[in-house]
Design a protein around this motif. Structure first.
Motif, PDB file in Angstrom:
ATOM      1  N   PHE A 149      -1.265  -3.246 -14.439  1.00  0.00           N
ATOM      2  CA  PHE A 149      -1.506  -4.612 -14.923  1.00  0.00           C
ATOM      3  C   PHE A 149      -1.751  -4.629 -16.418  1.00  0.00           C
ATOM      4  CE2 PHE A 149      -3.156  -4.125 -10.623  1.00  0.00           C
ATOM      5  CZ  PHE A 149      -2.484  -5.123  -9.948  1.00  0.00           C
ATOM      6  N   LEU A 164      -7.339  -7.544  -6.829  1.00  0.00           N
ATOM      7  CA  LEU A 164      -6.845  -6.210  -7.185  1.00  0.00           C
ATOM      8  C   LEU A 164      -6.760  -5.327  -5.946  1.00  0.00           C
ATOM      9  CD1 LEU A 164      -6.194  -3.973  -9.265  1.00  0.00           C
ATOM     10  CD2 LEU A 164      -8.643  -3.516  -9.333  1.00  0.00           C
ATOM     11  N   SER A 171      -7.472   5.789  -0.605  1.00  0.00           N
ATOM     12  CA  SER A 171      -8.656   5.621   0.232  1.00  0.00           C
ATOM     13  C   SER A 171      -8.568   4.308   1.003  1.00  0.00           C
ATOM     14  CB  SER A 171      -9.920   5.729  -0.618  1.00  0.00           C
ATOM     15  OG  SER A 171     -10.447   4.471  -0.906  1.00  0.00           O
ATOM     16  N   LEU A 172      -7.921   3.300   0.397  1.00  0.00           N
ATOM     17  CA  LEU A 172      -7.708   2.046   1.124  1.00  0.00           C
ATOM     18  C   LEU A 172      -6.809   2.274   2.329  1.00  0.00           C
ATOM     19  CD1 LEU A 172      -7.148  -0.560  -1.720  1.00  0.00           C
ATOM     20  CD2 LEU A 172      -9.024  -0.478  -0.100  1.00  0.00           C
ATOM     21  N   LEU A 199      -3.499  -3.644  -4.390  1.00  0.00           N
ATOM     22  CA  LEU A 199      -3.376  -2.192  -4.217  1.00  0.00           C
ATOM     23  C   LEU A 199      -3.189  -1.832  -2.757  1.00  0.00           C
ATOM     24  CD1 LEU A 199      -6.049  -0.805  -6.673  1.00  0.00           C
ATOM     25  CD2 LEU A 199      -3.573  -0.945  -6.967  1.00  0.00           C
ATOM     26  N   GLY A 200      -3.152  -2.807  -1.902  1.00  0.00           N
ATOM     27  CA  GLY A 200      -2.837  -2.514  -0.518  1.00  0.00           C
ATOM     28  C   GLY A 200      -3.989  -2.596   0.449  1.00  0.00           C
ATOM     29  N   ALA A 201      -5.102  -3.196   0.019  1.00  0.00           N
ATOM     30  CA  ALA A 201      -6.187  -3.386   0.977  1.00  0.00           C
ATOM     31  C   ALA A 201      -5.815  -4.553   1.884  1.00  0.00           C
ATOM     32  CB  ALA A 201      -7.487  -3.705   0.244  1.00  0.00           C
ATOM     33  N   PHE A 254       1.266  -0.635  -8.858  1.00  0.00           N
ATOM     34  CA  PHE A 254       1.123  -1.674  -9.878  1.00  0.00           C
ATOM     35  C   PHE A 254       0.409  -1.158 -11.113  1.00  0.00           C
ATOM     36  CE2 PHE A 254       1.198  -4.148  -5.946  1.00  0.00           C
ATOM     37  CZ  PHE A 254       2.199  -5.042  -6.258  1.00  0.00           C
ATOM     38  N   GLU A 275     -12.099   8.085  -8.986  1.00  0.00           N
ATOM     39  CA  GLU A 275     -12.217   7.219  -7.808  1.00  0.00           C
ATOM     40  C   GLU A 275     -11.242   6.051  -7.902  1.00  0.00           C
ATOM     41  OE1 GLU A 275     -16.914   8.324  -7.143  1.00  0.00           O
ATOM     42  OE2 GLU A 275     -16.329   6.538  -8.264  1.00  0.00           O
ATOM     43  N   ARG A 323      -3.075   5.662 -11.136  1.00  0.00           N
ATOM     44  CA  ARG A 323      -3.364   5.015  -9.859  1.00  0.00           C
ATOM     45  C   ARG A 323      -2.074   4.516  -9.203  1.00  0.00           C
ATOM     46  NH1 ARG A 323      -7.066  -0.146 -10.219  1.00  0.00           N
ATOM     47  NH2 ARG A 323      -5.181  -0.973 -11.158  1.00  0.00           N
ATOM     48  N   ARG A 352       0.811  -1.198   0.000  1.00  0.00           N
ATOM     49  CA  ARG A 352       0.000   0.000   0.000  1.00  0.00           C
ATOM     50  C   ARG A 352       0.856   1.263   0.000  1.00  0.00           C
ATOM     51  NH1 ARG A 352      -4.069  -0.732   4.539  1.00  0.00           N
ATOM     52  NH2 ARG A 352      -2.553   0.326   5.828  1.00  0.00           N
ATOM     53  N   LEU A 401     -17.284   3.777  -0.298  1.00  0.00           N
ATOM     54  CA  LEU A 401     -17.775   4.177  -1.606  1.00  0.00           C
ATOM     55  C   LEU A 401     -17.853   2.965  -2.530  1.00  0.00           C
ATOM     56  CD1 LEU A 401     -18.293   6.705  -3.551  1.00  0.00           C
ATOM     57  CD2 LEU A 401     -15.957   6.273  -4.263  1.00  0.00           C
ATOM     58  N   LEU A 402     -16.792   2.170  -2.478  1.00  0.00           N
ATOM     59  CA  LEU A 402     -16.718   0.991  -3.333  1.00  0.00           C
ATOM     60  C   LEU A 402     -17.850   0.018  -2.991  1.00  0.00           C
ATOM     61  CD1 LEU A 402     -15.119  -0.484  -5.500  1.00  0.00           C
ATOM     62  CD2 LEU A 402     -13.820  -1.575  -3.694  1.00  0.00           C
ATOM     63  N   LEU A 446      -8.170   5.185  -5.308  1.00  0.00           N
ATOM     64  CA  LEU A 446      -8.485   3.977  -4.526  1.00  0.00           C
ATOM     65  C   LEU A 446      -7.376   3.558  -3.540  1.00  0.00           C
ATOM     66  CD1 LEU A 446     -10.586   1.793  -4.006  1.00  0.00           C
ATOM     67  CD2 LEU A 446      -9.639   0.481  -5.899  1.00  0.00           C
ATOM     68  N   PRO A 447      -6.084   3.510  -3.976  1.00  0.00           N
ATOM     69  CA  PRO A 447      -5.043   3.089  -3.021  1.00  0.00           C
ATOM     70  C   PRO A 447      -4.983   4.014  -1.809  1.00  0.00           C
ATOM     71  CG  PRO A 447      -4.177   3.127  -5.243  1.00  0.00           C
ATOM     72  CD  PRO A 447      -5.533   3.755  -5.305  1.00  0.00           C
ATOM     73  N   GLU A 460     -11.521  -8.732  -8.563  1.00  0.00           N
ATOM     74  CA  GLU A 460     -11.608  -7.437  -7.906  1.00  0.00           C
ATOM     75  C   GLU A 460     -10.998  -7.492  -6.500  1.00  0.00           C
ATOM     76  OE1 GLU A 460     -15.323  -5.276  -8.262  1.00  0.00           O
ATOM     77  OE2 GLU A 460     -15.131  -4.827  -6.123  1.00  0.00           O
ATOM     78  N   MET A 477     -13.325   3.130   0.546  1.00  0.00           N
ATOM     79  CA  MET A 477     -13.734   1.728   0.651  1.00  0.00           C
ATOM     80  C   MET A 477     -15.253   1.628   0.784  1.00  0.00           C
ATOM     81  SD  MET A 477     -11.819  -0.867   0.478  1.00  0.00           S
ATOM     82  CE  MET A 477     -12.245  -2.576   0.382  1.00  0.00           C
ATOM     83  N   ASN A 495      -7.287  -3.793 -14.995  1.00  0.00           N
ATOM     84  CA  ASN A 495      -7.781  -4.047 -13.640  1.00  0.00           C
ATOM     85  C   ASN A 495      -8.303  -2.805 -12.942  1.00  0.00           C
ATOM     86  OD1 ASN A 495      -7.742  -6.754 -13.252  1.00  0.00           O
ATOM     87  ND2 ASN A 495      -5.658  -6.818 -12.459  1.00  0.00           N
ATOM     88  N   LEU A 496      -9.206  -2.110 -13.610  1.00  0.00           N
ATOM     89  CA  LEU A 496      -9.884  -1.019 -12.920  1.00  0.00           C
ATOM     90  C   LEU A 496     -11.163  -1.594 -12.303  1.00  0.00           C
ATOM     91  CD1 LEU A 496      -9.520   1.818 -15.552  1.00  0.00           C
ATOM     92  CD2 LEU A 496      -8.032   1.271 -13.626  1.00  0.00           C
ATOM     93  N   VAL A 497     -11.619  -0.933 -11.250  1.00  0.00           N
ATOM     94  CA  VAL A 497     -12.878  -1.372 -10.650  1.00  0.00           C
ATOM     95  C   VAL A 497     -14.011  -0.795 -11.487  1.00  0.00           C
ATOM     96  CG1 VAL A 497     -14.306  -1.364  -8.590  1.00  0.00           C
ATOM     97  CG2 VAL A 497     -11.819  -1.443  -8.394  1.00  0.00           C
ATOM     98  N   GLN A 507      -9.952  -5.241   5.451  1.00  0.00           N
ATOM     99  CA  GLN A 507     -10.724  -4.291   4.645  1.00  0.00           C
ATOM    100  C   GLN A 507     -11.603  -5.007   3.628  1.00  0.00           C
ATOM    101  OE1 GLN A 507      -7.376  -1.772   3.562  1.00  0.00           O
ATOM    102  NE2 GLN A 507      -8.599   0.016   4.099  1.00  0.00           N
TER     103      GLN A 507
END
Lengths: 258, 852
Positions: A101, B307, A121-122, B311-313, A99, A114, A164, A94, B3-4, A118-119, B304, B1, A105-107, B317
């Motif tokens: 890909f 991913l 917000s995670l 991304l570090g979740a 990364f 957003e 990202r 994190r 939001l997702l 994302l990273p 997902e 998160m 690999n987008l949501v 989480q």
């Protein structure tokens, strides 16, 4: 915050020490990595090349804390990965790794903006707005920030993925065949952006590819075959890379024949 | 998160809607049941406290005959009432004449109020309840002021089709030839506090009530007391108690309220526990659906999740995001469920109204407790059901984001099989413990074993179901060719998913089958008992086993071709068992009883007279009494009579545990009436003619019926079946939820296999065949659930029957019912497949192949 070019060109961003990765057992045993030792330098754009099955993706996965090696040591930003628990690996991914890909690999349910954030917000971090703007402008996505992935072309999606990777200001960005699913124009855009991130932001980028054109954007190319590093080139051009790949291919054919 | 999570929810609206529906229905049922029970309680509460005065003078003793329609002959005179009324503590003393055994007929000559709630006939006299309001409130017209006038409660007048001024017909318990009497309806009135809970109120003029119920004597059966200002209920009761005549006692209104509530409370508890059981079953089934939906959603979201991890979740989480999704779903589901519950409670109230139990609509509201319970249960169940899939989502390795082979490694079934077998063995041990008589109730041991069996079967469904699915594949393949074979393969390919989907149906079917075994055994046992015990040619009874005027028996004795009419009258009594009073049922019989029935005597003689009694074996054990001993029996009205035991007979449903001559009842001050007449034919008499003549005698009392052996069997099995259908109806909801689960799973599977379906279509599978394929997969799931459920249910049913073998002497398997269930399961399977099959067949071939 931003590293200037040439800041620490001699420092090591990530390194592998005698990495071995074995899949399967007995008859089905595959030695994907067979003792790889390498240092990846900060502020450099490095490409890892090799024929299919040479272990290039596995090497990257191990260096990026996505996979654990069978033996040997992987170090990222001075931290040895072998001793880390899942929680610390998560934090490392994190905070210090980005990364990109092959398949973007987008949501799909999140907008471009957003997805980029994302990273952060995670991690529960507030985005650095100025840096975000800088990255977005660099990838040229400002008019597309509100769009969903399904509303964007492949090239645009991959540029979102690049943004990202950069937005959390990682010490090192790993890109796995980032142009594998793109046409040549889009490929050029994405590679140009990665090049600039190294030149302008001092970013460290490691890219796995088997495309000589893509590799020609880099500072250094490592060649893998059968799980070991067999050669490397500095500031290569396309023809040099092609020649090297061809000779590796020949060696493989010869080996198969014997 | 967050939001997702939110976006994920919105993106999967339709899919989640189906699983939300499972929560909505489950919570809806629960909230409906709770609201209904609360409403039921409130209805009775209001009536009880609204109709009870400060104090009451009534026959002494603890046994109340009121509920069984047993009237006592103790009376209180106007002079006594004047004496009580003259006390300084008493503001008013009002005598009442409470009559039993009357029935109101509607304009259509049918009984008003069905056979559930009682008909309360009494004299009208103004009087205040504990709160100082009039007990009765006039809603239309006036009160009865002279003989021939009657005031009814609003709802009964309405149901009877009567308007004010109409002539009302009633059946009254007199000895006269014609029990019918007509009155003029002068008004309608209701208890203060609202409604009558379905009871029929018949208010008469005092002198007429005395004429009908007391043979014209100027006297009363009880006295309502109103306290003077500043006098407490206890002071009032104490003062009145000092002057009441013998055989009577004065009690406080509070005591009366408490007694009534205790009695009603037990009955209400039974109803609410009964209904709650089904709500719990529905919720458990719903939990399976939720578990399944989330499992599928999670497996579809492997990339997902990977991913996010890359991304570090953190694992936490990812787990949390799935759980928050479940939480939001639960909140929405529970909210809708509560609203549905409100509607459902009114539906239930309507259903109970047809049984004669009136519940006012305004007490059916969502209480804060119901709302909190609905949310807590909904959220908890959903979160628990989603927890395992959520954990699985977090276990996705981050590297999966970069690989194409996105199969989540599933652990083998080995461990599951071992643990499942152990659990099964524990279940068997528990049930066996119940059967061999471990401490406590057998049913609790067996019930615990049954719950373990059901859960284990659900867990092991992927393994246990394999043979069923293989059989399905073979049969489908033979019948439907390639489409059938593919359907069989599809059902087999993800055994966990198929198993979990089928489990929801399995639970419903297990309960249905277990209940079916018990009901069928009960019917078979009843048939056998009737065959063994029905010694007379005809029985005359009320369906409610209430007493009816003995005049009918007199007239039947005169019917040509009748040899003997034996009369039996039942009453509640209280006897002393180990120092505590035990309420039980006793039966007074005439000598003719022994001419018709042969009691198998274990000890002593069956020749009884005077104050002698026979005891059944079980009762004799309880009382530790045998021939030569004397037992004290307390009757309604408070009289205690010592009875000499002369014989002990083998337990039988023919008569009560305490059986004595009818004369004992007369001595105890119980008014004569009959609860059963046993009639035998004279030699050579024509059965059909005699039956017609007997029926002619009771034509004025439509609910009193003359039954021969077959009719009596039908009556009893009809009652068993009625209960059985109510249970099936309540279980239907669980089955509906399970079917929703199949729809959901199929829909998700179709979506998941978009590419494959496209491929099949591209190589030449017709739309029709595709639809057949999906329908057959659905049928396979439904059949799996049905077969597993029936096997488990049968085992549970047989074991329960075994533990109840004293009462259910015959074991009978409901074979035809089980076959019907199997057919119904297939039909449900076909229905569940309709929407997914249509969706699949509408897919564009090319687009489907191109989908990643």
């Amino acid at each position: 915050m931003t590293q200037q070019p040439g800041d620490a060109t001699n420092a090591v961003a990530a390194s592998a020490r005698d990495l071995i990765k074995v899949y399967g057992k007995g008859e089905a045993e595959v030695r994907a990595l067979d003792g790889v030792t390498v240092d990846l330098m900060q502020g450099e754009f490095t490409a890892i090349m090799g024929p299919s099955g040479s272990g290039k993706s596995t090497l990257m996965h191990c260096l990026a804390a996505l996979d654990t090696p069978t033996s040997g040591e992987a170090v990222v930003d001075g931290t040895s990965l072998g001793k880390l628990k899942d929680k610390d690996l998560t934090t490392l991914r994190r905070e210090r790794v980005g990364f990109v890909f092959q398949s973007f690999n987008l949501v799909p349910t999140l907008s471009a903006e957003e997805n980029i954030l994302l990273p952060l917000s995670l991690a529960g971090r507030k985005p650095d707005r100025a840096w975000f703007d800088q990255v977005v402008d660099a990838v040229g996505l400002r008019p597309r920030l509100g769009h969903r992935p399904s509303e964007m072309s492949g090239g645009q999606q991959q540029r979102v993925a690049c943004a990202r990777a950069l937005v959390s200001q990682p010490r090192i960005v790993f890109a796995d065949e980032p142009t594998g699913n793109l046409d040549s124009t889009s490929s050029a855009e994405v590679l140009g952006f990665l090049r600039r991130s190294v030149d302008e932001f001092g970013q460290t980028v490691v890219m796995v590819t088997h495309d000589p054109v893509a590799a020609s954007y880099t500072d250094r190319v490592l060649f893998l075959a059968d799980g070991v590093i067999v050669d490397e080139l500095r500031s290569p051009d396309r023809d040099q890379i092609l020649a090297k790949m061809a000779s590796l291919q020949d060696a493989a054919v010869k080996k198969a024949a014997s | 998160m967050l939001l997702l999570t939110w976006r994920n929810l919105l993106a999967r609206k339709v899919r989640l809607l189906m699983s939300t529906l499972a929560i909505v229905l489950g919570i809806g049922f629960l909230a409906g049941v709770m609201t209904f029970s609360t409403g039921l309680n409130a209805t009775f509460q209001n009536i009880v406290s609204g109709s009870t005065p400060d104090g009451l003078v009534r026959p002494a003793g603890d046994v109340s005959g009121a509920n069984a329609g047993v009237a006592t002959t103790q009376l209180i005179t106007p002079a006594d009432i004047d004496k009580i009324g003259a006390l300084p503590e008493v503001a008013a003393a009002t005598g009442s004449v409470d009559g039993f055994g009357s029935f109101l007929l509607g304009k259509d000559d049918k009984l008003v109020g069905g056979q559930g709630a009682p008909t309360l006939a009494f004299n009208y006299a103004p009087g205040e309840n504990m709160a100082g309001d009039e007990v009765l409130e006039l809603s239309q017209g006036g009160w009865p002021e002279k003989p021939g006038e009657v005031t009814l409660d609003t709802s009964s007048a309405e149901r009877g089709g009567y308007d004010i001024g109409d002539t009302v017909t009633m059946i009254v318990p007199t000895e006269v030839q014609d029990p019918r009497r007509t009155f003029t309806l002068v008004g309608t009135a209701d208890f203060n506090g609202g409604g009558t809970a379905g009871a029929t109120l018949v208010l008469l003029d005092t002198s007429e009530a005395q004429e009908i119920f007391l043979g014209g004597e100027d006297a009363f059966t009880s006295v309502a007391l109103t306290a003077a200002d500043g006098v407490s209920q206890t002071q009032l009761a104490d003062a009145a108690d000092a002057v009441v005549p013998g055989g009577f006692t004065a009690v406080t209104g509070d005591k009366v309220v408490k007694e009534t509530q205790d009695q009603i409370g037990q009955f209400l508890d039974v109803i609410s526990i009964f209904l709650t059981t089904f709500a719990v079953i529905a919720i458990v089934v719903g939990a399976f659906i939720i578990f399944n939906t989330f499992s599928i959603l999670v497996s579809q979201r492997v990339r997902e999740s990977a991913l996010l991890r890359a991304l570090g979740a953190s694992k936490k989480q990812v787990t949390r995001s799935v759980l928050i999704e479940a939480f939001l779903m639960a909140v929405v589901g529970a909210t809708l469920g509560l609203l549905l519950g409100l509607g459902l409670s009114r539906l239930l109230a309507g259903l109970f109204r047809t049984f004669g139990l009136d519940i006012a609509g305004d007490v059916l509201t969502l209480t804060p407790f119901t709302i909190i319970a609905g949310y807590v249960v909904g959220i908890l169940v959903t979160m628990v059901a989603a927890f395992v899939p959520a954990r699985r989502a977090a276990k996705v390795p981050p590297v999966a984001a970069m690989r194409d082979d996105l199969v989540v490694q599933e652990k083998g079934m080995g461990r599951r099989l071992v643990l499942g077998s152990i659990a099964m063995a524990v279940g068997v041990a528990l049930a066996a413990a119940g059967l061999v008589g471990a401490p406590g109730t057998d049913a609790i041991w067996i019930g615990a074993g049954a719950v373990i069996w059901v859960i284990t079967t659900a867990v092991l469904a992927p393994v246990l179901g394999h043979p069923v699915l293989v059989a399905c594949r073979a049969v489908f393949g033979r019948l439907f060719g390639t489409a059938g074979l593919l359907a069989g393969e599809n059902a087999l390919r993800n055994p966990r998913r198929t198993g979990a989907t089928a489990s929801a149906l399995m639970i419903g079917l297990a309960v249905v089958s277990a209940v079916g075994v018990l009901a069928s055994s009960l019917s078979a046992t009843n048939d056998k008992v009737v065959d063994d015990q029905f010694k007379s040619d005809f029985l005359v009874q009320m369906p409610t086993f209430q007493g009816f005027p003995s005049g009918f028996g007199d007239r039947m004795q005169d019917v040509d071709g009748v040899d003997l009419v034996s009369r039996q009258q039942g009453t509640p009594v209280s006897v002393d068992v180990d120092g505590t009073p035990d309420q039980t049922f006793a039966i007074g019989v005439d000598p003719g009883f022994f001419e018709i029935y042969d009691l198998t005597m274990i000890d002593g003689t069956d020749q009884i007279s005077g104050h002698q009694t026979l005891l059944s074996e079980g009762r004799a054990d309880d009382l530790k009494a045998g021939p030569g001993d004397t037992i004290d029996v307390e009757f309604p009205g408070g009289k205690k009579i010592p009875l000499e035991v002369v014989g002990v007979f083998e337990d039988t449903p023919t008569t009560g545990g305490i059986t004595f001559p009818l004369s004992v009842l007369a001595d105890a001050g119980i008014k004569r009436s009959d609860s059963t007449l046993s009639i035998t034919l004279a030699d050579g008499a024509d059965r059909a003619t005699v039956k017609r003549d007997l029926e002619d005698v009771v034509k004025d009392l439509p609910i009193l019926s003359v039954q021969d052996k077959e009719e009596f069997k039908e009556l009893i099995s009809g009652q068993v079946n009625q209960l059985l259908y109510v249970i099936y109806g309540l279980l239907a909801l669980a089955v509906v939820i399970a079917v929703i689960g199949i729809v959901n799973t199929l829909g998700l599977s179709v979506l998941e296999r978009t590419r494959e379906i496209g491929l099949l279509r591209a190589v030449g599978l017709s739309r029709r065949k595709l639809r057949t394929m999906i329908t057959l997969e659905s049928v396979a799931i439904a059949l799996l659930g049905a077969v597993l459920g029936m096997v488990v249910g049968l085992v549970i049913g047989v074991v329960l029957r075994q533990s109840l073998k004293d009462d259910l002497t015959v074991l009978s398997l409901p074979v035809s019912n089980l076959l019907i269930f199997l057919v119904v399961a297939v039909i449900f399977g076909v229905l569940a497949a309709i929407v997914p099959a249509i969706r699949a067949s509408r897919m564009k071939v090319l687009a489907a192949i191109a989908t990643e």
